[in-house]
Design a protein around this motif. Sequence first.
Motif, short mmCIF file in Angstrom:
data_model
loop_
_atom_site.label_atom_id
_atom_site.label_comp_id
_atom_site.label_asym_id
_atom_site.label_seq_id
_atom_site.Cartn_x
_atom_site.Cartn_y
_atom_site.Cartn_z
N GLU A 22 0.87 -1.17 -0.12
CA GLU A 22 0.04 0.06 -0.10
C GLU A 22 0.81 1.46 -0.10
O GLU A 22 0.33 2.26 -0.07
N ASP A 23 2.24 0.97 0.24
CA ASP A 23 2.90 2.23 0.27
C ASP A 23 3.47 2.66 -1.19
O ASP A 23 4.14 3.53 -1.50
N ALA A 24 2.88 1.84 -2.09
CA ALA A 24 3.53 2.14 -3.75
C ALA A 24 2.67 3.36 -4.09
O ALA A 24 1.50 3.63 -3.84
N PRO A 25 3.26 4.47 -4.62
CA PRO A 25 2.68 5.46 -5.16
C PRO A 25 1.98 5.32 -6.48
O PRO A 25 2.20 4.44 -7.08
N PRO A 26 0.96 6.29 -6.68
CA PRO A 26 0.19 5.87 -8.02
C PRO A 26 0.83 5.87 -9.19
O PRO A 26 0.45 5.12 -10.08
N ARG A 27 2.19 6.71 -9.15
CA ARG A 27 2.96 6.62 -10.48
C ARG A 27 3.56 5.33 -10.71
O ARG A 27 3.80 5.12 -11.61
N LEU A 28 3.85 4.79 -9.74
CA LEU A 28 4.32 3.44 -9.89
C LEU A 28 3.57 2.32 -10.44
O LEU A 28 4.01 1.73 -11.57
N ALA A 29 2.38 2.35 -10.09
CA ALA A 29 1.41 1.50 -10.67
C ALA A 29 0.83 1.85 -12.17
O ALA A 29 0.96 1.10 -12.98
N ALA A 30 0.92 3.40 -12.41
CA ALA A 30 0.73 3.66 -13.71
C ALA A 30 1.86 3.12 -14.84
O ALA A 30 1.86 2.82 -15.84
N ALA A 31 3.26 3.35 -14.12
CA ALA A 31 4.43 3.12 -14.85
C ALA A 31 4.40 1.49 -15.09
O ALA A 31 4.92 1.07 -16.06
N LEU A 32 4.13 0.66 -14.15
CA LEU A 32 4.06 -0.59 -14.44
C LEU A 32 3.16 -1.22 -15.54
O LEU A 32 3.31 -2.20 -16.31
N ALA A 33 1.76 -0.46 -15.50
CA ALA A 33 1.15 -0.74 -16.67
C ALA A 33 1.42 -0.48 -18.06
O ALA A 33 0.92 -0.85 -18.85
N THR A 34 2.18 0.74 -18.03
CA THR A 34 2.26 1.13 -19.39
C THR A 34 3.74 1.28 -20.09
O THR A 34 4.04 1.30 -21.23
N ALA A 35 4.77 0.86 -19.22
CA ALA A 35 6.24 0.72 -19.86
C ALA A 35 6.25 -0.34 -20.68
O ALA A 35 5.58 -1.28 -20.98
N ASP A 36 7.23 0.01 -21.85
CA ASP A 36 7.49 -0.85 -22.88
C ASP A 36 8.12 -1.91 -22.53
O ASP A 36 7.92 -3.17 -23.00
N VAL A 37 9.17 -1.91 -21.58
CA VAL A 37 9.94 -2.92 -20.86
C VAL A 37 10.02 -2.73 -19.54
O VAL A 37 10.62 -1.58 -18.94
N ILE A 38 9.88 -3.90 -18.91
CA ILE A 38 10.05 -3.73 -17.15
C ILE A 38 11.15 -4.80 -16.93
O ILE A 38 11.15 -5.81 -17.10
N ALA A 39 12.29 -4.24 -16.39
CA ALA A 39 13.49 -4.89 -15.96
C ALA A 39 13.52 -5.35 -14.46
O ALA A 39 13.35 -4.34 -13.62
N ALA A 40 13.11 -6.46 -14.22
CA ALA A 40 13.06 -6.85 -12.73
C ALA A 40 13.81 -7.62 -12.17
O ALA A 40 14.21 -8.70 -12.69
N GLU A 41 14.43 -7.26 -10.62
CA GLU A 41 15.24 -8.09 -10.14
C GLU A 41 14.93 -9.71 -9.84
O GLU A 41 15.50 -10.33 -10.16
N ASP A 42 13.43 -9.84 -9.62
CA ASP A 42 12.92 -11.02 -9.51
C ASP A 42 11.31 -10.98 -10.27
O ASP A 42 10.62 -10.29 -9.76
N THR A 43 11.39 -11.50 -11.21
CA THR A 43 10.00 -11.49 -11.97
C THR A 43 8.84 -12.11 -11.18
O THR A 43 7.62 -11.45 -11.27
#
Length: 292
Positions: A22-43
């Motif tokens: 719940e500490d995730a900011p709204p911008r993070l949710a939007a970025a996860l939904a729209t980014a062309d590529v997501i590079a994650a430490e653990d998918t």
Amino acid sequence: MSEHLAPAGRVVLAGTPIGNPEDAPPRLAAALATADVIAAEDTRRLRRLCAALGVVPTGRVVSSHEHNEGARGADLVEAAAQGATVLVVTDAGMPTVSDPGYRVVVAAAEAGVRVTTLPGPSAVLAALAVSGLATDRFCFEGFLPRKAGERASALAELARERRTMVFFEAPHRLAVSLEAMGEAFGADRPAAVCRELTKTHEEVRRGPLAELAAWAGELAKIGEVTVVVGGAPESAADPQRALAEVLERVAAGERLKEAVADVAAATGWAGATCTRRRSQPAADHPPLTARR
């Protein structure tokens, strides 16, 4: 290529929750939904975070961790150079801070690709804020070396650090690290151990290093841990004053070796040594040599 000539693509370093989704900011949710590529430490952890936030990524998801970041970074930067938005996330906290991401940033900077950040929760600042120790000046030291000798050397270099120090530590190494800190900084140096910050079982324990080390030895070896240690006290670094304190402690029954070690750590005379002439009793004035 200079940055102002780069295409519209960019690398975005996104901070993720350190415990509570719940500490995730709204911008993070939007970025996860729209980014062309997501590079994650653990998918897998990324998928769990997205599920908690009600987000379905539309871009390509790839892994980028300490073992493949060097090779993966080139692909990520190339994608951004071609106009893609590349979102870099780690399991918790800000990329590059004791987590992957640094190599990607370096490669992007060298290629003239824009790098920006999406700030989020920080274990460093959260622990510092609740520690009860000075916050006006501090330094982040990350994880201590695992090997005892290397750990002792690293702590010896910090013995006279005046700023508050923040460390990350694995729960199964916590007690050993606190003991090593007590040997390097002095058993009475104030500190705080912050466990499971923002989670259900959050715990902050404050006290001298020796007390915290004893307490940590009884803990279950689980949970994320951040350690905050007070900086070295101001000292005139007067060898005569140090000698007087050693003599006082020896007269009170303390062993000479332990008295010297504690006084040296507390005053910054980390190299102080005491010797006693064979013709002199312990209560006499042993010569003190100190080197800085």
